[in-house]
Structures are given as structure tokens and as C-alpha cells.
Write a protein that holds these residues in place. Structure first.
Motif: not given
Length: 311
Positions: A141-155
Motif C-alpha cells: 500500500i505504501r509503495k502504491t501511495i508513494e508511486d502515485a505522489n499522494i501526500p501521506f502520513t503513516y501512524i
């Protein structure tokens, strides 16, 4: 600063309902995804209606209808997923890939918080099979988020108190023993215990904070970093009685996992990493990555206070 609008996906789940409550309490316009496949689950329906009564908006959306997810996402600034990642409930982490695609297509989301809330999966590449499936899926999931350049925060919220503290970390029960207790090894490995309402409070605090953008935030308030023995001592003090203690060695614990069903083996693997390896507290966290340092105004629940519920 104007507060972000928030969509909670999985709002009727165990941590999801607390996230909804915290979002409303902190003044965010809050939307909760209402999935049509809820069917005749009256408990979930009543919970959704109670959210509505508290001021949340219900928005229909289905994981089998991409456009409905895109529509829901376009209503908000921040999306928080709280879908279950534990195997004894409904493990469905990879369904979030559809949510990530909807966020990518909507193109308006300022922050996405995927369903994590446990150990940091980036540090669990060595985890035992089959339990490592949880961490592998979270990293997908993280890789997909980051590949899509979606801003994130992981808790990384570590151990929920209801599952790990109220029972003195005993397996197979959610209540504390009053006579005998089992220690994992010598019981002196540091663990991080978190009240779930505090998890929700800290989570919502991060969503408009530029300091937490594209970071992993660890919930490790110093007074809640305890060994199993220290937790037991707090309980003994509350009930005015010493418990009889036995220990299970690392080898015996690993041997006891063999032949169990999949969900049990996954859970015990996670217990092993927490209570024998000390994976929650055996690394340093900077002040800008630890929630109680970022938000000193939050009066978090200490475990002796938490355990008073059970006396």
C-alpha cells in the motif's frame, strides 16, 4: 488556519469509530463512507446514524464502484482509512489499493492516512511467516501511495490497550488475571501501550500539521513505554495482591505456534516480535516523529489509570 474536511473509511470498525469521534471533537467537517454491502448489520447501521446525529455526513461509496469512491474522496481534503488488518476479524488491507486509485483519480486530497496503526511495517522485513503478510501488504500500500505522489502520513500506534494492557498481555482473554499470569521470557522487554482514544486524538492532530507530511509518526509517549513486568506491577498495586508468575521461554513460545490455524499463527508471530524482540521500542525516534513531543498539550492516558477500569 481552516480545518481540513475528513473522510473516514471503515468508520464503524474498532479504531474507525474513535477516529470519527476525534475528528468531530477537533472541529473537522467529517464524512464517513457508508458502504451499501452493510446489509442487515443493525449495529453498524445504528453506529452510522449516531455519527450523523453527532454532526458527521454519511456518503455512499462502494469498493466495487470506482466512481462512487472518487465522488466521496472529492468531498474532502484528507482521507483516513481504518480498514481491518487483523486476521481474526476481517482482514482486508489490500482493498485499499482501490481507494488509492480513487484518491489518485480525484486529484484533490492533501493527505492520506492508510490503515496502519500498529508496528511500523518498514522495520518488519525480518518478520516470521505467516505473520509478515500484514507488514508486506502494508508496504505494498505504501509503495502504491508513494508511486502515485499522494501526500501521506503513516501512524505507528503500537499496542492498543484493550488488546494488550487490559489483559496484562495474556493471549485468549481481554480481562486481567487476578491469580496467575504468564510472562514472555523474563518479562523485561519494553512495549508501548496506547489507549485507543489517544491514538485517535493524536491521529487527527497530524492531519493539518506540515511537520507530519510524508512522515511516519510514532505514538510512543514516554510513560507508556513499559515492560510486561511493569504493567503487571501496576495491576498488582491496584488490586493489592501479588500474582503468581510463570514464564514461557522463547523456544517454547515458538514451538507452541506450530499446528495452529492461520489467524492464530499470525497473531502469535506478532506477539513474538513485540515481547521477545522488543520491536516497538528497540530503536530511536526523533522528536519530530513522536506524537507526544509534537503535541505536548494532549493529556494521554497512563496505564495505571487505564487499568482502573478493570478493578
Amino acid at each position: 488556519m481552516e480545518k481540513s474536511k475528513v473522510l473516514v473509511v471503515g468508520g464503524t470498525g474498532y479504531i474507525g469509530r474513535k477516529i470519527v469521534k476525534a475528528s468531530l471533537e477537533q472541529g473537522h467537517e467529517t464524512y464517513v463512507l457508508q458502504r451499501p454491502d452493510i446489509g442487515l448489520d443493525t449495529e453498524k447501521v445504528q453506529m452510522l446514524l449516531s455519527f450523523k446525529k453527532q454532526g458527521a455526513h454519511l456518503v455512499e461509496g462502494s469498493f466495487s464502484d470506482h466512481q462512487s469512491l472518487v465522488h466521496a474522496v472529492k468531498l474532502v481534503d484528507v482521507v483516513i482509512s481504518t480498514m481491518s488488518g487483523v486476521h481474526f476479524r476481517s482482514h482486508n488491507l489490500l482493498m485499499q489499493l482501490k481507494l488509492v486509485q480513487a484518491i489518485k483519480d480525484a486529484g484533490n486530497v492533501k493527505r492520506f492516512l492508510p490503515s496502519e496503526f500498529g508496528m511500523d511495517p518498514a522495520l518488519m522485513g525480518h518478520a516470521l511467516q505467516p505473520g509478515r503478510v500484514t507488514f508486506d501488504e502494508k508496504m505494498t500500500i505504501r509503495k502504491t501511495i508513494e508511486d502515485a505522489n499522494i501526500p501521506f502520513t503513516y501512524i505507528s500506534a503500537n499496542c492498543f490497550a484493550a488488546y494488550f494492557a487490559g489483559n496484562l498481555s495474556q493471549m485468549g482473554t481481554l480481562f486481567p488475571p487476578r491469580d496467575r499470569v504468564v510472562l514472555y521470557g523474563d518479562g523485561n522487554v519494553k512495549v508501548v501501550y496506547m489507549d485507543e482514544d489517544d491514538v485517535a486524538t493524536y491521529t487527527i492532530k497530524t492531519i493539518d500539521d506540515p511537520r507530519t507530511l510524508n512522515k511516519t509518526i510514532y505514538l510512543r509517549p514516554p510513560e507508556n513505554i513499559l515492560t510486561q513486568r511493569e504493567l503487571i506491577e501496576k495491576w498488582e498495586k491496584l488490586i493489592g495482591k501479588r500474582l503468581e508468575k510463570s514464564t514461557i521461554s522463547e523456544n517454547d513460545f515458538l514451538s507452541s505456534m506450530k499446528g495452529l490455524d492461520f489467524a492464530q499463527e499470525v497473531g502469535m508471530g506478532h506477539f513474538y516480535h513485540i515481547f521477545y524482540e522488543g520491536c516497538l521500542a528497540n530503536f530511536e525516534v526523533g522528536d519530530e516523529e513522536e506524537a507526544s513531543k509534537l503535541y505536548p498539550e494532549v493529556q494521554y492516558t497512563r496505564m495505571d489509570e487505564y487499568l482502573k477500569l478493570y478493578v
